[in-house]
Design a protein around this motif. Structure first.
Motif, PDB file in Angstrom:
ATOM      1  N   LYS A  31      -0.615  42.010 -97.979  1.00  0.00           N
ATOM      2  CA  LYS A  31      -1.381  41.813 -96.743  1.00  0.00           C
ATOM      3  C   LYS A  31      -2.812  41.370 -97.041  1.00  0.00           C
ATOM      4  O   LYS A  31      -3.366  40.504 -96.349  1.00  0.00           O
TER       5      LYS A  31
ATOM      6  N   ASP B 137      -2.669  37.733 -98.039  1.00  0.00           N
ATOM      7  CA  ASP B 137      -2.287  36.808 -96.972  1.00  0.00           C
ATOM      8  C   ASP B 137      -3.461  36.513 -96.049  1.00  0.00           C
ATOM      9  O   ASP B 137      -3.435  35.533 -95.307  1.00  0.00           O
ATOM     10  N   GLY B 138      -4.447  37.349 -96.068  1.00  0.00           N
ATOM     11  CA  GLY B 138      -5.611  37.087 -95.225  1.00  0.00           C
ATOM     12  C   GLY B 138      -6.250  38.384 -94.790  1.00  0.00           C
ATOM     13  O   GLY B 138      -5.582  39.392 -94.582  1.00  0.00           O
ATOM     14  N   ARG B 139      -7.541  38.354 -94.658  1.00  0.00           N
ATOM     15  CA  ARG B 139      -8.279  39.548 -94.305  1.00  0.00           C
ATOM     16  C   ARG B 139      -7.992  39.998 -92.877  1.00  0.00           C
ATOM     17  O   ARG B 139      -8.162  41.167 -92.540  1.00  0.00           O
ATOM     18  N   ASP B 140      -7.541  39.053 -92.050  1.00  0.00           N
ATOM     19  CA  ASP B 140      -7.327  39.410 -90.648  1.00  0.00           C
ATOM     20  C   ASP B 140      -6.266  40.488 -90.507  1.00  0.00           C
ATOM     21  O   ASP B 140      -6.449  41.464 -89.763  1.00  0.00           O
ATOM     22  N   GLU B 141      -5.133  40.317 -91.192  1.00  0.00           N
ATOM     23  CA  GLU B 141      -4.048  41.299 -91.090  1.00  0.00           C
ATOM     24  C   GLU B 141      -4.486  42.649 -91.649  1.00  0.00           C
ATOM     25  O   GLU B 141      -4.219  43.699 -91.056  1.00  0.00           O
TER      26      GLU B 141
ATOM     27  N   GLU C 121      -7.532  43.725 -91.829  1.00  0.00           N
ATOM     28  CA  GLU C 121      -8.537  44.287 -90.930  1.00  0.00           C
ATOM     29  C   GLU C 121      -7.877  44.917 -89.702  1.00  0.00           C
ATOM     30  O   GLU C 121      -8.315  45.964 -89.218  1.00  0.00           O
ATOM     31  N   ARG C 122      -6.821  44.259 -89.211  1.00  0.00           N
ATOM     32  CA  ARG C 122      -6.090  44.856 -88.091  1.00  0.00           C
ATOM     33  C   ARG C 122      -5.512  46.216 -88.481  1.00  0.00           C
ATOM     34  O   ARG C 122      -5.543  47.165 -87.698  1.00  0.00           O
ATOM     35  N   ASP C 123      -4.975  46.296 -89.702  1.00  0.00           N
ATOM     36  CA  ASP C 123      -4.418  47.569 -90.173  1.00  0.00           C
ATOM     37  C   ASP C 123      -5.501  48.635 -90.273  1.00  0.00           C
ATOM     38  O   ASP C 123      -5.286  49.795 -89.899  1.00  0.00           O
TER      39      ASP C 123
ATOM     40  N   ARG D  92      -8.328  48.823 -88.606  1.00  0.00           N
ATOM     41  CA  ARG D  92      -8.728  49.252 -87.261  1.00  0.00           C
ATOM     42  C   ARG D  92      -7.669  50.169 -86.642  1.00  0.00           C
ATOM     43  O   ARG D  92      -7.996  51.161 -85.978  1.00  0.00           O
TER      44      ARG D  92
END
Length: 667
Positions: free
Chosen positions: A626, A629-633, A635-637, A639
């Motif tokens: 994860k 694959d990108g910080r966005d995923e 970061e969602r985790d 949060r």
């Protein structure tokens, strides 16, 4: 899941129903978090925490108050239930007799229900009379004197039982450590009950290695109000009773704060026999110890039922929240790092991972060796006992029943078949009794198994500690969080062995070759077995025909007595001979079954340990994926985890206030 945490709303809880609804809200909110976390970590919602929380909510919302009578098989649970109800309702025998778990409920008219499906599955019951229920609940023995399997898993009996007024249910469990199928149903009921009566036999009270396991299980389910009944106390010699009381109170004190109103020394059978008399003899009833128990139960149901209905699940919820916090902390710790840092830690821990796997293999070898050695030593121990027993078989003849020898019949087996079967049945019953004493007595099989447990602990505990410490060290490097592994956690892995050791099967083992095989041999005109050959070669079968040709009644009667005497003498001799010859096979069969159970336990332990390691590595690798694959995923985790932790904190604070409020109002 709602963004608003369920918390900080304890003021003015109102009625019991309002309190219960508020606690159910906290459970549901926690379960939502558990489901989300399980979906995130395993991809499979509805496992572990969420399943336990769902069960707890169902128990909380159920209107009735359930008390389970729980304990080892043949500890007198059904007799105690009968004594509390004042009638002989449930089967009571020396051997295991309860085919399934029974729920007793109050009703004006007696009736019963039988369930073939697991408790909580929603299956439709079969409506039956109480008489039909009683025939179904009594455990039947098969042709090998082993308990059969009932088609029913549990049942309900309704009747005018004063103790159960006010929506109280009493559950007579089938018991533990006898049948895995019946034990599974018993354990499935445990999360659904509100209070427990823990029954232990006075001889060997609290000594079975599995009782510590089950008492810990009750604690984990939030049970703080356990009634301890030390049953069959009349079997303890007068001069030893105070020592037994002192020891039992000391052990029970680890699980209850109110020894004076939670520990009772009872003879349930004496209580039942007294209560079946009309009028009931007060002295006998009091001496049985049932009255103090009954008074404590009545007081408990009157004053504490509502409090326990709320506080037991609240305690369970506290434990689940702590576990969820730990899971979230571990996941959150990984996500604070970069993919490269986490991969570097995983690679740097390669030596630790290899050592963990080597430790797991070493544990496997130790367990396999121990299981094999235990089987061999057990076979030797059982064979030794049987060989020491055979010289005493001759003494058993004094307890044989009146025999039926039909001398006027021409067919040999028509004359002697019934008598031979009577002798065989009586000798087998006596053998079962001797084996039961060996299987249950402190100097018999339990002492042997305790010694084997001690040997296993000495050889494997250091390896378990090393494995757990290395695993937590690796977890700390990967997640930044590490749990201390205490002695009780490691030892609990070994305590779970108890439910896989079928040592009590021994008390239901019969000789592999009964001397009554002679009956079958004679019926077909052959003499192929040692027993049949012995009867014929000594002239017994041909000699007993002599009285048939004598017509005088007096001579005939004397002949019958002589025939019976000679038949019993020869039968006992042959039985002892066959028992001696069968000793190695009986021992081998039993040791093989025990070894099979122990091997299943060992494989389960290995699988559990491997799962701990495998889940840690798999979670780490998934987190690395994860992060890459990108910080966005990622970061969602993060949060989501932070949000779940915040919700849990709010629920935890609400729960603390809730418990204190309930305690203050109900004192």
């Amino acid at each position: 899941m709602s963004d608003q945490p369920a918390g900080r709303r304890t003021a003015g809880l109102g009625s019991f129903d309002e309190r219960r609804a508020r606690l159910a809200e906290m459970f549901e909110a926690t379960r939502e978090i558990a489901l989300a976390l399980e979906r995130e970590v395993t991809g499979v919602p509805g496992t572990r925490h969420s399943a336990r929380l769902a069960e707890a909510v169902r128990t909380l919302r159920r209107e009735s108050f359930r008390i389970m009578v729980f304990g080892d098989f043949s500890s007198g649970k059904s007799t105690l239930v009968n004594a509390l109800l004042g009638q002989e309702l449930l089967p009571m025998k020396e051997n295991p007799t309860t085919a399934f778990t029974t729920v007793l409920r109050h009703a004006d008219q007696p009736r019963a229900e039988l369930y073939e499906d697991q408790v909580g599955s929603g299956g439709e019951p079969r409506q039956v009379s109480v008489g039909e229920f009683l025939r179904a609940v009594e455990l039947e023995l098969d042709d090998d004197d082993l308990p059969g399997e009932s088609p029913y898993l549990w049942g309900v009996v309704y009747g005018p039982y004063p103790l159960l007024r006010g929506s109280v249910e009493l559950i007579d469990s089938a018991g533990t450590n006898e049948s895995r199928r019946r034990e599974k149903v018993t354990l499935a009921f445990l999360p659904q009950v509100d209070a427990v009566i823990f029954v232990t036999p006075a001889r060997g009270a609290f000594k079975d290695r599995d009782q510590d396991h089950y008492l810990r299980m009750l604690q984990d389910l939030g049970h703080q109000e356990i009634f301890f009944v030390v049953n069959q106390f009349d079997l303890i010699r007068e001069r030893e009773r105070e020592d037994v009381r002192r020891r039992c109170r000391r052990i029970a004190g680890q699980y209850t704060r109110r020894l004076d109103r939670r520990v009772f020394f009872v003879s349930a059978l004496d209580a039942l026999e007294a209560r079946l008399q009309d009028p009931v003899p007060p002295a006998a009833e009091w001496d049985s110890g049932i009255r103090p128990l009954e008074e404590a139960l009545s007081e408990f149901l009157m004053h504490d039922k509502a409090r326990i209905k709320l506080l037991r699940p609240a305690e369970l919820l506290v434990r689940e929240i702590v576990q969820l916090h730990r899971s979230i902390g571990g996941r959150r710790g990984m996500l604070t790092r970069s993919a490269d840092e986490l991969q570097e830690s995983l690679d740097a821990g390669r030596d630790k991972r290899e050592n963990i796997l080597k430790g797991l293999e070493l544990i496997r070898r130790v367990l396999d060796t121990w299981v094999e050695e235990t089987g061999q030593l057990l076979a030797t121990e059982v064979e030794r006992f049987i060989r020491e027993l055979t010289p005493r078989v001759g003494e058993w003849a004094d307890d044989l029943p009146k025999l039926d020898v039909r001398l006027l019949r021409r067919d040999r087996m028509a004359r002697y078949g019934d008598a031979i079967q009577q002798i065989d049945d009586a000798l087998n019953r006596r053998l079962q009794l001797e084996l039961h004493v060996f299987a249950e007595g402190e100097e018999g099989l339990p002492a042997f198994m305790h010694s084997r447990e001690a040997a296993l602990e000495q050889s494997i505990l250091p390896h378990l500690h090393d494995f757990a410490d290395r695993l937590e060290e690796l977890r700390g490097e990967l997640t930044g969080t590490r749990d201390l592994v205490d002695e009780s956690t490691v030892r609990q892995l070994l305590h779970d062995m108890s439910v896989h050791v079928p040592f009590r099967v021994l008390s239901r083992t019969s000789p592999a070759a009964s001397w009554t095989n002679a009956a079958g041999v004679l019926a077909v005109g052959g003499a192929g077995t040692a027993a049949g050959a012995g009867l014929i070669s000594l002239g017994l079968v041909s000699w007993v025909a002599a009285p048939v040709v004598l017509s005088a009644g007096a001579v005939y009667l004397v002949g019958r007595r002589i025939v019976k005497s000679r038949l019993v003498e020869q039968a006992v001799t042959e039985y002892a001979s066959v028992l001696t010859g069968s000793a190695p096979e009986i021992a081998r069969q039993y040791a093989a079954e025990c070894t099979e159970g122990l091997a299943r336990w060992a494989a389960g332990l290995e699988q559990e340990l491997a799962g701990w390691y495998g889940r840690l590595v798999a979670d780490t690798e998934e987190t690395i994926r994860k992060l890459r694959d990108g910080r966005d995923e990622a970061e969602r985790d993060r949060r989501a985890l932070d949000g779940w932790a915040g919700h849990l904190n709010a629920i935890e604070g609400d729960l603390t206030d809730f418990k204190q409020h309930v305690l203050d109002e109900m004192r």
